[in-house]
Structure formats: structure tokens, C-alpha cells
Design an enzyme around this catalytic site. Sequence first.
Site, PDB file in Angstrom:
ATOM      1  N   VAL A   1      17.313   4.850   2.859  1.00  0.00           N
ATOM      2  CA  VAL A   1      16.137   4.730   3.251  1.00  0.00           C
ATOM      3  C   VAL A   1      14.960   5.752   2.797  1.00  0.00           C
ATOM      4  O   VAL A   1      13.820   5.401   2.395  1.00  0.00           O
ATOM      5  CB  VAL A   1      16.019   4.575   4.724  1.00  0.00           C
ATOM      6  CG1 VAL A   1      14.799   4.360   5.286  1.00  0.00           C
ATOM      7  CG2 VAL A   1      16.988   3.422   4.989  1.00  0.00           C
TER       8      VAL A   1
ATOM      9  N   GLU B   1       9.052   1.592   0.034  1.00  0.00           N
ATOM     10  CA  GLU B   1       9.172   0.175   0.416  1.00  0.00           C
ATOM     11  C   GLU B   1       7.551  -0.228   0.017  1.00  0.00           C
ATOM     12  O   GLU B   1       7.066  -1.236  -0.124  1.00  0.00           O
ATOM     13  CB  GLU B   1       9.173   0.292   1.942  1.00  0.00           C
ATOM     14  CG  GLU B   1      10.427   0.165   2.473  1.00  0.00           C
ATOM     15  CD  GLU B   1      11.021   1.679   2.615  1.00  0.00           C
ATOM     16  OE1 GLU B   1      10.086   2.597   2.355  1.00  0.00           O
ATOM     17  OE2 GLU B   1      12.166   2.116   2.963  1.00  0.00           O
TER      18      GLU B   1
ATOM     19  N   ASP C   1     -15.058  -9.852 -31.975  1.00  0.00           N
ATOM     20  CA  ASP C   1     -16.013 -10.947 -32.795  1.00  0.00           C
ATOM     21  C   ASP C   1     -17.518  -9.936 -32.877  1.00  0.00           C
ATOM     22  O   ASP C   1     -17.674  -9.055 -32.138  1.00  0.00           O
ATOM     23  CB  ASP C   1     -16.022 -12.197 -31.857  1.00  0.00           C
ATOM     24  CG  ASP C   1     -15.080 -13.071 -32.234  1.00  0.00           C
ATOM     25  OD1 ASP C   1     -14.405 -12.964 -33.254  1.00  0.00           O
ATOM     26  OD2 ASP C   1     -14.710 -13.694 -31.118  1.00  0.00           O
TER      27      ASP C   1
ATOM     28  N   ASP D   1     -13.813 -16.557 -28.885  1.00  0.00           N
ATOM     29  CA  ASP D   1     -14.470 -17.648 -27.966  1.00  0.00           C
ATOM     30  C   ASP D   1     -14.047 -19.085 -28.268  1.00  0.00           C
ATOM     31  O   ASP D   1     -14.446 -20.105 -27.714  1.00  0.00           O
ATOM     32  CB  ASP D   1     -16.152 -17.569 -28.209  1.00  0.00           C
ATOM     33  CG  ASP D   1     -16.306 -17.422 -29.459  1.00  0.00           C
ATOM     34  OD1 ASP D   1     -15.790 -18.022 -30.593  1.00  0.00           O
ATOM     35  OD2 ASP D   1     -17.618 -16.982 -29.769  1.00  0.00           O
TER      36      ASP D   1
ATOM     37  N   THR E   1       3.280   5.351   8.816  1.00  0.00           N
ATOM     38  CA  THR E   1       2.179   6.246   8.607  1.00  0.00           C
ATOM     39  C   THR E   1       2.146   6.532   7.108  1.00  0.00           C
ATOM     40  O   THR E   1       0.850   7.100   6.873  1.00  0.00           O
ATOM     41  CB  THR E   1       2.891   7.699   9.175  1.00  0.00           C
ATOM     42  OG1 THR E   1       4.071   8.110   8.328  1.00  0.00           O
ATOM     43  CG2 THR E   1       3.332   7.646  10.540  1.00  0.00           C
TER      44      THR E   1
END
Length: 909
Positions: free
Chosen positions: A289, A294, A336, A612, A711
Amino acid sequence: MADSQARAAAEALPFDPSEPLPRLRRELATGADGLSAREAARRLAVHGPNEVRRTARSSLARELTGQLVHPLALLLWAAAALAFVADLAVLGWAILAVIAVNAAFALLQERQAERAVETLARYLPEHALVVRDGKPTTVEARDLVPGDVIVLEEGDKVPADARVTDGGVEVDLSMLTGESVPAERVAAAGLLGAPLLDEPNLVFSGTTCVEGQARAVVFATGHHTELGRIAALSQRTRREASPLERQVKKVAWLIAGVATGMGALFLVVGVAVGLPLTDSLMFAIGLLVANVPEGLLPTITLALAVGVRALARRGALVKRLSAVETLGSTSVICTDKTGTLTRNRMRLRALWTPGHGAEAGPWAQELVRTAALCTTVTRDADGEPHGDPTEAALVAGAAERGVPVDLAGRDTGRLALFRFDPRLRLMSAVQDDPGTGGQVRIVVKGAPEAVLPRLQPGADVDSARAAAEELAGGGMRVLAVAVRELPKGAHPPTRREDAESSLSLLGLVGLYDPPRSEVAAAVRRCHEAGVRVHIVTGDNGATAAAVAREVGIGVPRLQVVTASERLDDEELDRLLVKGDAEIVFARSSPETKLKVADTLRAHGRIVAMTGDGVNDAPALHRAHIGVAMGRSGTDVAREAAAMVLTDDDFTTIVTAIESGRRVYDNVRKFIVYIFAHATPEIVPFLVFALSAGAVPLPLTVLQILAIDLGTETLPALALGRERSEPGVMERPPRPPHQGVISRDMLVRSWGYLGLTSAVLVMAGYFYVLWRAGWHPGDPTGVGSPLHHAYVTATTATFAGIVTCQVGTAFAARTDHAALRDIGVLSNPLLLAGIAFELAFTAALVYAPPLQHLFGTAALPLDVVLLVLTFPVLVWGTDELRRARRRRQRRLASTSAPCSVPPWSSRNGG
């Protein structure tokens, strides 16, 4: 080689559109009256519908499974399982929700290429006017077949690739070529060796007829068209994982390996030193853990989302979160020219008249007024010019110079018109000109090399040619304007060759699309940041090179490459990787952009490619970052791109690169923050195990979960909102192989910050126990005299880790700079997160229901005062470390000046 390149596309077609028209008609088995309805039905069964096809979608279940077994997802599954084992169902369900949200979001991104291909279909018209059984008939465009004769008029979308057989049209090919100037397509012989898109007699599916009327015979439908070929390219260029996505996977596997390995190792150690099996299992679970971050995936997601929102406010819509980080590692921009570096507003910039040069005067006014007369541009209901942008610039230029042209009067006085011919490169009009007292004149305008040979004998052609070269060298499109007055009562010529001869030169006009004023500064920032800038354009090389020089592209030198589709891989390697030049790739095809992107990727460069048009979609999809234009771009380009510029501005790309670097830095700050807490969370278990239980466990599994999911989370998320450190755009791009976790980060996290925190936390733990008279080996279980002191000591450990987190959060806000350089109070979200974690900790320590749940006890004042010193001590030691490193770097930089370009391989870029 040129011939083979030019005909490469034609060889893939069932029919060669470049062969003589009678032979093409024989091969297509068609004539001027088109096909019969029955024959068209048979061909439809053979060739299939005229539509853009897409490959079958990949399995949704397979894609979803891939997201759910992502290494970070597996870690979150493990964390959720541990939360349920620890009887913390709310936390467990919260972690499962994070897994589901992240999987769903990632799944949506995988459909991006399919959406781009589907959008191509919108460029095909729903219906087409076709000649069947000798009569014009409206049919669905998807029912067209090779051999059909179609009728094209102004405003029509071309429904299939076809060869013009009668008449002529001006066609907007910008979606395929990038050229903003409409091209004329007429019934004429082809040009030897020309690419298909340059053939003067071919029209292509999805393009728009701007003007004129013509008939054409269809030679390609469906996936055999240019549009279909681009769709196939788009589907073959699958999106690859971004650098951050790859690095996060590596980090996740590293964390998983460390957590699992340490848990298994110390489970064995615990049993070996005589710990009960239940205690050993608790110890192993605690290590696991303590090592599982997490909040890693949600924090990265939030940091990227913050970057997305910030860029949206500045004109860049990012469609994929990971693209923000990829922008930060960009080492090459392929941009471009028109509309991105320039304003996409052609303007009359320069004039030259024989005998007067560039002088202003009545002769210059006559030149520009006459040039505006030789146009076909009109005005729409709002008064805006409609038609060829070059001609619109001539009309606007005449008005600006005080000689406006009445377009309605121009058309009324026009006696004959010979439209622009792409082979002759000129146009002419026979005009009854009220500006000359009703004198009938032939007005001719076109390329200087086409107009000058048609002048009267004895004209000073050399001076005009030298002036034209000088204007072209300045990046201007140069047109020559010449006239011939007709005697009163003479009939206007009916043949073009009679009209366009024995001319008198009025002068030259130079048209220019000016660069955006802010682009030069943006290019300088790119160079300071070690980012190389190439121009990949369908435009003329000289014009693009002039714009490049004006905005500062070409450091240390500029190289212009024309007909770039002819370059092989070895030549591209030499230009893009081994050379030191910034390059203008002129007259680029879709394959050129793809080859440039692939070459750069193959050598480890991170590529941002702008575009484009429909033709840009494959390259936009293939580049690490495809950047589409929001104003002038097509829907296909916007779908294929990872980022859309709402302002079509190159400067926004540079802003996005800075934002991407900031996001990446913030992800690393978060990792430093969470890794630093692993040490003080693991050390208590090591002390417990190595003492064979003589030192009671200083921290419980539930308290670790309270730290990691309670926390720690909000301050970690707030670190994703940090502003950029000073000098973020003055360092070279990070090498693609550089991990998101470096050795220096681990030393800082586990060594400086983590070890300092662990020493302080254990000091607080032992202080509480020894104050109560504890000695190693004394019982501290329930019912023993020291049990309350032990609970208070574990609470001090828990509170000590939390307060060390506060110091770590402030230290992690900068990697190099001093905290004062970015402002101690400049991140209000971090201050709010710290306030929350302190309030949450106080609740766990002093609220009786939470005391019972988490095994805590109220801390006495002296212990509270002790742990409140921890943030300053943790932050202070790291601040001293960074100050020492800054001094060392300053000394190193003064003694070793850089002599290589920032994009050199020696810098990893």
C-alpha cells in the site's frame, strides 16, 4: 525518375487519365452521350459505390480490455482490493470509479482515426448531374461509375475523378494541394511528366467548381479517387502512444515490481526473524500500500486537463490529453506557410513601370487600375470580393491607390474575354475602357515569362525581366500587365493568339501575403528552446523561402527543396537529420508530408505537423502532434489532428509547446512528491521487521491508506497547476528516450526528501515512546500500561508524515529555481490542499469516531509543536540542495560554452 514519380498514382488506377482522349474513351467504353442506364447498373455492381470506405472497426471489447489491464489500472485494481480488505468500501469504490473514467476516456480517443475517415465522406456531393442514354439526369453521387459523363457548373462539388472533355472550369483544389489560387481545368492535352494534380484537364472528387461550365468523363470512383487514396493513407497511419503514455507504463511496472518484490521479500524476512504470520502479512500489505501511488493516474489526467483548458483560452483546442505533454517534448515543427506563418490576405505590395522603376506617379496608378480591369472577381451581397484571391488583391490595391474600378462598369464595357490558361499562364480581356475616354484596349496580365515574349519588337525586355526576378526574390507573386490599343471601329479579335501579341508593357505588380507580425518572435522562442522549424508547403519555393527569411526561419541556414516528392529516404536523412539547415519543402504532396514525418520519427524526433486540407490528414495523423487550422482548415484535417488552432496562428503552437513543457514538469513534480512519501511510510515497517518486533509497528495500514488517499491527494493534484519555472523555453527538448523518472529524481525523492522525512518521523515516534518510559521489547498491546503511549506514538508518526508532506509539496514546486522565484503563495490551490490535509489530519487525530476507526489518539502540545517544525526542515534541506546545484551549473556554463545547435543529436533532440 520524374516521369515515374508523376505517373505513380495513375499506375494504381484502373484507367490512365493522361492518355489521349479517344483512347481513354475506348478503354472506358463510353462516348459523348455517356452510358446507358443498364450499363451503368452493371458497372456499379463491378466497381462498387462511389463512396469513401473505411476498414472494419476494431473490437470494442478488446480495446476496453486493453485499457483495464494498463499497468496503472492494475495497480489501481490492487489498491481497490486492499481498500475492500481493510473494510474501507467507500475508498474502494472511489478507486474503481477512477479506473472506469480513465478507461472510458482513453477508449474514446482510439476512435479518432475512424472519425477522420468518416468525415471525408462529407466532401462528396449527395447528387450529380450525369449524361445517361444521351440525356442529362440527376443521380445519387454514390451511383457514379467509370465511363459516366458528368456535367459541372459553378458552385458544384466534383463527384468523382474525371477528365474534362468539353468547356472549362476553375476549381478550388486547396483541399488537395494547399494552393489558395483556383486552378483552371479545360478540355486540352495533358502536360508531359506532370503530376496528376497538375494536369490541366483533370478534376478531382470533393473539390469545388468556382466558375465555368464543363463536361467530363469519370475515370475513377470510390477508393480509386484521390479522396479515397487519402482515406486509405489515414487508416494506415495509426496513432502511436505518446512519450508520456509510454513512460507512465514503464513507471507503473517499476512501481508494481518494487512494491510486489519488497512485500514478498519482507514477508519472508518477517517469518525468518520470528514474526507471527499474521504480523508478517500485515507488514507485506503495508509495504504494498505504501508503494502504490493511488493518485498517479488521476493527477496526471488533471495536469493534462489543466493544460488543455489553458491552451483553449489561448486559441488551441487539444483533443487528446496526452497531446499536451507530447507538445512539450516537440523537437521539430513542420509548418504550412499560408495562413499559419502569413495572414492569408494577399495584398498589392510593389509596382514597377518601364522608365520609372518603383516610382509612384500617374504611370503607377494607370498600371494598377488596368491590372484591376483584367479580372473576373465580383462582389457578394455584403460587398466582399468573391473569386480569385489574386484578382481580389488587385481590385483592392487599385482602390487603396485612389483609382477604384467599378466592377459592374468593367463587365459592361467588356467586349471579349480569354480566361486564364494554366499552360499559357496568362489571361486577357478586350475592354472598352472609360478611363481612357472610351478607347478599346486589349489588356493582358500573367506571369512575366509568358507576357514579355509577346511585347512589341524593341521593348526593353531585359530590364523588366531583372525587375521581375528582384520582386520574386522578395517573396512576391509577380504579374506583368501589358496593353494594345485597337483602332477606332476595329472588330475585337476572336482568336486568343491574335489578341495576345504586339503588346506594350505597362509594368509589373508584386502581390504579397505578409507574415503575421508576431511569428518572428515565436520562431526566435523556438530556436531558444532548441526546436527546429521546417516549412512544408504546396506553394512556390521562392515565395516560401522569402517568408521564411522574414520570420527568422533558417538558422543557421535555409535550404529550399523543390519537387520534394522525388526525395528518397537517404536524401531525407541527409537533409533532416544530418544537416544543420532549416528546410522549405516546396510543392509538397500528401506523401511528402508523410515521408518527412516518418523520417523524423525514425530518428527519434518528436514532430508537430500543421495542415488544413484533406490532403494533410494522413500526415497530421502520423505526426506525434497533428495541428489543424480552425478557420481555414477542412473538417477532415480537424478530425485527424490532435490539436486545432482556432486562430490559425503559428504563435499558438509555440505557446502550446511551453504549456506542454510545464505539464511535463508538473507531472515530474507530482512523482517527486509521492515518491518522497514512500520512504517515511516504508521505514517504520523496516524498523519493525529488522527489530524482530522489539520495536512495535510505528504505522498501521489504515493510516497509510488515510495518507495516500486522503491527505496526499489534493496537494498532489494542486502541483498539476504550477506555473512554468523560469527558463522553461531556454532549454533544449528532452530526449525521447529520457524517462519521466530519472536517477536524479529518485535520489531527490528517496534520499534528500524521503530520508529527511523518515528521520524526522521516527524521531517523533521514539520521542513519544521514550517519554512514556518505553524500552525495546516492552509490550504495547491492548491492556498493557504502554498501550495509550503506543497509540499516541503511531499518531505522531502519522501526523509527522503529513507535515513532512507539506514541506515536500513546497520543495517539489520547483526543480531548479528557488521557491521565491515562482512565489511562495502563487499556487492558491496548493495552499487550499494543504489546509484541507491539515484539517483532515486534525479530524483523524481529535475526532473520537475517527480515532476509533484509524487507531489514533490526541497529541499533546509539545508533540504538536515538534511535528510543526517538520515542513520547514524538509523544505529547507531541499532548498539548500537546489541552491548548491544552481551554483554548480552556473560555473559549468561559464567554463563550457555550447557550440552545437540545440537540436543536435548531442543534445538528445
